[in-house]
Write a protein that holds these residues in place. Structure first.
Motif, PDB file in Angstrom:
ATOM      1  N   LEU A 126       6.561   3.289  -9.322  1.00 42.61           N
ATOM      2  CA  LEU A 126       6.820   2.171 -10.222  1.00 42.61           C
ATOM      3  C   LEU A 126       7.173   2.680 -11.606  1.00 42.61           C
ATOM      4  O   LEU A 126       6.745   3.768 -11.981  1.00 42.61           O
TER       5      LEU A 126
ATOM      6  N   HIS B 229       8.153  -5.525  -6.261  1.00 45.24           N
ATOM      7  CA  HIS B 229       8.690  -4.302  -6.867  1.00 45.24           C
ATOM      8  C   HIS B 229       9.870  -4.616  -7.789  1.00 45.24           C
ATOM      9  O   HIS B 229      10.756  -5.373  -7.412  1.00 45.24           O
ATOM     10  N   PRO B 230       9.903  -4.037  -8.984  1.00 44.93           N
ATOM     11  CA  PRO B 230      10.993  -4.333  -9.919  1.00 44.93           C
ATOM     12  C   PRO B 230      12.299  -3.585  -9.633  1.00 44.93           C
ATOM     13  O   PRO B 230      13.332  -3.958 -10.182  1.00 44.93           O
TER      14      PRO B 230
ATOM     15  N   SER C 233       3.681  -2.781 -13.917  1.00 51.12           N
ATOM     16  CA  SER C 233       4.269  -3.072 -12.608  1.00 51.12           C
ATOM     17  C   SER C 233       3.447  -2.429 -11.493  1.00 51.12           C
ATOM     18  O   SER C 233       3.306  -3.000 -10.409  1.00 51.12           O
TER      19      SER C 233
ATOM     20  N   GLN D 267       0.654  -4.830 -10.869  1.00 49.72           N
ATOM     21  CA  GLN D 267       1.128  -6.026 -10.176  1.00 49.72           C
ATOM     22  C   GLN D 267       1.380  -5.758  -8.699  1.00 49.72           C
ATOM     23  O   GLN D 267       1.003  -6.561  -7.839  1.00 49.72           O
TER      24      GLN D 267
END
Length: 112
Positions: free
Chosen positions: A14, A80-81, A19, A22
């Protein structure tokens, strides 16, 4: 020694601590993972869009089972970003039987 063929170790990275928190919360709350270890930040160098990129990333080591993997992958992809997140699963060949049983128990979806 016990065979751990149903237990998987999943790796993802990440971009930052928020993140990572999260994603950890999402996979644990979905019961798709029994445990997540967040490692210290590391330097990553990789090809992306024809260029060599450098980034600092937070690695996560996620313990799950083959049966729970589809739910884990779905939860990771949702939370996931990254456009293309690193999601790599490797089977656990052997391990402490009690630990492997715990992973299986914690990722088992409740009966309806």
């Amino acid at each position: 020694m016990s065979t751990g063929t149903d237990v998987l170790l999943v790796l993802t990275n990440l971009p930052d601590a928020d993140s990572a928190d999260q994603v950890t919360k999402a996979v644990l709350e979905s019961r798709a993972a029994a445990c997540v270890n967040r490692l210290p930040a590391c330097a990553s160098t990789y090809w992306w869009s024809g260029e060599i990129e450098h980034a600092t990333e937070i690695p996560l080591l996620i313990k799950t089972t083959r049966a729970a993997y589809p739910a884990l992958e779905a939860a990771l992809r949702k939370a996931h970003p990254y456009e293309v997140p690193e999601i790599i699963a490797t089977p656990v060949a052997t391990g402490l039987p009690a630990y492997l049983a715990w992973v299986a128990d914690e990722t088992r979806q409740p009966s309806v």
